[in-house]
Design a protein around this motif. Sequence first.
Motif, short mmCIF file in Angstrom:
data_model
loop_
_atom_site.label_atom_id
_atom_site.label_comp_id
_atom_site.label_asym_id
_atom_site.label_seq_id
_atom_site.Cartn_x
_atom_site.Cartn_y
_atom_site.Cartn_z
N GLY A 61 21.89 103.11 74.51
CA GLY A 61 21.09 104.03 73.91
C GLY A 61 19.69 103.84 73.94
N ASN A 62 18.97 104.38 73.17
CA ASN A 62 17.17 103.89 73.17
C ASN A 62 17.03 102.97 72.34
OD1 ASN A 62 16.82 105.88 75.37
ND2 ASN A 62 16.92 107.45 73.76
N ARG A 63 18.10 102.15 71.95
CA ARG A 63 17.49 100.93 71.00
C ARG A 63 16.67 99.82 72.07
NH1 ARG A 63 18.67 95.67 69.81
NH2 ARG A 63 18.25 95.11 67.55
N ARG A 64 15.59 99.45 71.44
CA ARG A 64 14.63 98.62 72.03
C ARG A 64 15.26 96.96 71.87
NH1 ARG A 64 10.55 100.77 74.55
NH2 ARG A 64 10.15 102.95 73.91
N ILE A 65 15.34 96.23 72.87
CA ILE A 65 15.76 95.09 72.74
C ILE A 65 14.61 94.20 71.87
CG2 ILE A 65 16.31 92.86 74.05
CD1 ILE A 65 17.83 94.79 75.97
N GLN A 66 15.20 93.46 71.00
CA GLN A 66 14.10 92.45 70.30
C GLN A 66 14.43 90.91 70.27
OE1 GLN A 66 14.84 93.69 66.36
NE2 GLN A 66 14.66 96.21 66.96
N GLN A 67 13.44 90.29 70.16
CA GLN A 67 13.60 88.67 70.35
C GLN A 67 14.64 88.57 69.09
OE1 GLN A 67 11.64 87.16 72.09
NE2 GLN A 67 12.16 85.11 71.72
N GLY A 68 15.64 87.64 69.67
CA GLY A 68 16.63 86.98 68.90
C GLY A 68 17.83 87.93 69.03
N ASP A 69 17.86 88.94 70.04
CA ASP A 69 19.01 89.68 70.23
C ASP A 69 20.11 88.85 71.03
OD1 ASP A 69 18.46 92.18 68.44
OD2 ASP A 69 17.92 93.21 70.73
N VAL A 70 21.24 89.35 70.56
CA VAL A 70 22.33 89.42 71.76
C VAL A 70 22.64 90.58 72.47
CG1 VAL A 70 24.85 88.87 71.74
CG2 VAL A 70 23.67 87.47 70.02
N ILE A 71 22.83 90.31 73.82
CA ILE A 71 22.92 91.50 74.79
C ILE A 71 24.05 91.35 75.57
CG2 ILE A 71 21.72 92.74 76.61
CD1 ILE A 71 19.45 90.49 75.28
N VAL A 72 25.14 92.15 75.24
CA VAL A 72 26.34 92.48 76.05
C VAL A 72 26.07 93.39 77.13
CG1 VAL A 72 28.83 93.02 76.15
CG2 VAL A 72 27.78 91.61 74.15
N VAL A 73 26.19 92.80 78.45
CA VAL A 73 26.08 93.74 79.86
C VAL A 73 27.30 93.91 80.19
CG1 VAL A 73 25.07 93.88 81.85
CG2 VAL A 73 23.65 93.18 80.18
N ASP A 74 28.01 95.04 80.39
CA ASP A 74 29.25 95.41 80.97
C ASP A 74 28.94 96.33 82.14
OD1 ASP A 74 31.85 95.94 81.87
OD2 ASP A 74 32.53 96.15 79.82
N GLY A 104 11.16 94.74 73.89
CA GLY A 104 10.74 96.04 73.76
C GLY A 104 11.33 96.98 75.01
N VAL A 105 12.08 96.45 75.83
CA VAL A 105 12.80 97.47 76.88
C VAL A 105 13.85 98.09 76.17
CG1 VAL A 105 11.82 95.82 78.71
CG2 VAL A 105 14.24 95.72 77.92
N THR A 106 14.20 99.12 76.65
CA THR A 106 15.39 99.67 75.86
C THR A 106 16.71 99.31 76.54
OG1 THR A 106 15.21 101.92 77.41
CG2 THR A 106 14.02 102.09 75.44
N GLU A 107 17.77 99.91 76.05
CA GLU A 107 19.06 99.42 76.68
C GLU A 107 19.23 100.24 77.84
OE1 GLU A 107 21.59 98.50 72.43
OE2 GLU A 107 21.67 100.27 73.70
N THR A 108 18.90 101.59 77.79
CA THR A 108 19.06 102.52 79.25
C THR A 108 17.97 102.33 80.21
OG1 THR A 108 17.41 104.12 77.98
CG2 THR A 108 19.73 104.93 77.98
N TRP A 109 16.98 101.75 79.79
CA TRP A 109 16.05 101.21 80.95
C TRP A 109 16.84 100.02 81.87
CZ3 TRP A 109 13.85 96.25 81.98
CH2 TRP A 109 12.71 96.48 83.00
N LEU A 110 17.32 98.99 80.86
CA LEU A 110 17.95 97.81 81.54
C LEU A 110 19.17 98.20 82.20
CD1 LEU A 110 17.90 94.71 81.50
CD2 LEU A 110 19.29 94.61 79.42
#
Lengths: 360, 360
Positions: B208-221, B168-174
């Motif tokens: 962007g404003n995509r919300r992170i979902q269960q099962g997601d891969v998240i790349v943080v640079d 539910g959290v967005t990419e920009t928030w993270l």
Amino acid sequence: MVKPSDRVRLLLRELEGRGVDLALISTPVNLRYLTGIGLKAFERFSALLLCVGTGEVTLIVPKLDEGKAIATGLPYLTYLDQEGPLGAIRRATSGCGGVRVVGFEGNAPIRNLWVLRGVLGRFRDEDIDPVLAGMRIVKDEDELGSIKAAVRAIEEGLRAAREAIKAGVTETWLARVISNAIAEAGAEPGDVLVQSGPNSAIPHWLPGNRRIQQGDVIVVDATATYNDYYGDLTRTFTLGEPTAEFNRIYGLVKEAHDEAIRAVKPGLTGAFIDSVARGVIERNGYGGYFIHRTGHGLGLEVHEEPYISGDYDKPLPRGSVFTIEPGIYLPGKFGVRLESDIAIGLNGEVIIFDSYWPYY
Amino acid sequence: MVKPSDRVRLLLRELEGRGVDLALISTPVNLRYLTGIGLKAFERFSALLLCVGTGEVTLIVPKLDEGKAIATGLPYLTYLDQEGPLGAIRRATSGCGGVRVVGFEGNAPIRNLWVLRGVLGRFRDEDIDPVLAGMRIVKDEDELGSIKAAVRAIEEGLRAAREAIKAGVTETWLARVISNAIAEAGAEPGDVLVQSGPNSAIPHWLPGNRRIQQGDVIVVDATATYNDYYGDLTRTFTLGEPTAEFNRIYGLVKEAHDEAIRAVKPGLTGAFIDSVARGVIERNGYGGYFIHRTGHGLGLEVHEEPYISGDYDKPLPRGSVFTIEPGIYLPGKFGVRLESDIAIGLNGEVIIFDSYWPYY
């Protein structure tokens, strides 16, 4: 809404009248303006090449950015890191005929001049900034709306600052509170300057680790973008009871600010509006402490035409957006700066974007 | 510690050997490197002018920045907004004799070339980037310490990311959570990219404003500076149980990353180290999905020499600092990138700055 392609067509027409054979647009700001590609997109060579004689327009981007090129709807070429952009530049310019004069932006890196010489040999380089500035100074409704949205978000930041100012917090911490509030309000925070106590007397000092103390004057100058367009506001706060001297100086700066805004009319020069603000401060004996221009234009850049300064003798056109930000800086004591964002609307009306005026 | 004036003297010596009569240094990064002036200082014309024949060095800054000029200990001239920098440039170059060749940085704005032509008439412009890059690639102990401090702060940001990732959290928030943690840890946050779900397969996509979902891969640079020097780390996280395919790809990228780091030795080329990382991924059939170079140098710029890429055939010297960041991107599915910051120490030892390796 002006579509990017209309802007490109207008630019071609203007360049034709100036004897430019080929123009290379490579600054993120003008690429954003002409093609709509997001400002943060560029690191490798990216440019819009305009063959003025044929009207042929080619966007060159690295392969990684092909998606962005497609989104522009413009003809484009891509290149891979290992091949570099020379081949694409050669193809984009091969139909241009004999190129004697190439137009560049003043902010473009000299490297791009060298790259083009490698493809075209000798040519005369010509400054096309006046053409681009002349186009960009006139904002359309969409651009005015973006600036308004940026200003709204900055006002949320200033409200958060007013709430958060207390003894013991650092300037950098306060700047972060403001940035976060701007981001929460939906804009992209830009530079946020917090200058407290004696630092407030030094314009453009960056926020440092000074802790705010009871009795401090705090100048907060915050910028933000919405849809890549800038807002830029300054307010001056106090922590605790303001002194009589502060009240007098604040009143004077506010008077200069208000008088200058009241004077704005389409067709008056930036120099004239500057003289109005400066006149108020000079008449009251503080002319020597107002050590910068009265304002600057806002748009895709935080400082662009028009300038509200003694040497800007061009008239302010309809659609122009600029700051009014007089200040008085008493070295070793404190400073006061108050900054609003103003537009001359497309019908000649004066628009004041900001309205948040806390009592210090 | 290398004092700025030693750097200036070394630069003069190098320029002499290349037939440059006058050099104009005007990019914030090289001014920071040579004079110690903070990077954010510049907007109006600011430059270091070096008359190579006489060894005369003059810093030119706007009057507003006189305090910074004094702090450098270098000879300087200032100018007021209303007069502009031409007079100061004339004075700084009057003792230079006949100037036939002027050295510029490739990133310097073309405007500065035009300004200098206005003062000096015709001259040949010459690229002095190789000289500056050759100096800056070798970091001293202070510079290595700054990079280490930046990396430490980014690791705090990555820890905060690991804690904050939830549905539910967005990419920009993270990204903001990460920036704040970096700032709390005492560094200046730079660009922070968060790419979740299918976005993770697109390198350099902005958050962007995509919300992170269960099962997601998240790349943080995430990048940050300390004392103006960059660190730059990437980790790949998952929300929920990783798939077998993810586990396989992650393991392969980690193997490429580890093998490349193990191969680092002073004197080997960037191309060789790139081939080690690429070899691991190619041998396993994913060569077509590793679509960027293996790494880049770090210092006052987030991308500088040396490059860990197929076309960088120069040896990696002692004192060089660079990233190792292989990645595999499966379009429409997910991507994995893992990035560490590596130095070859002044005694030839290999230093790995980062050590935070969460299990996804």
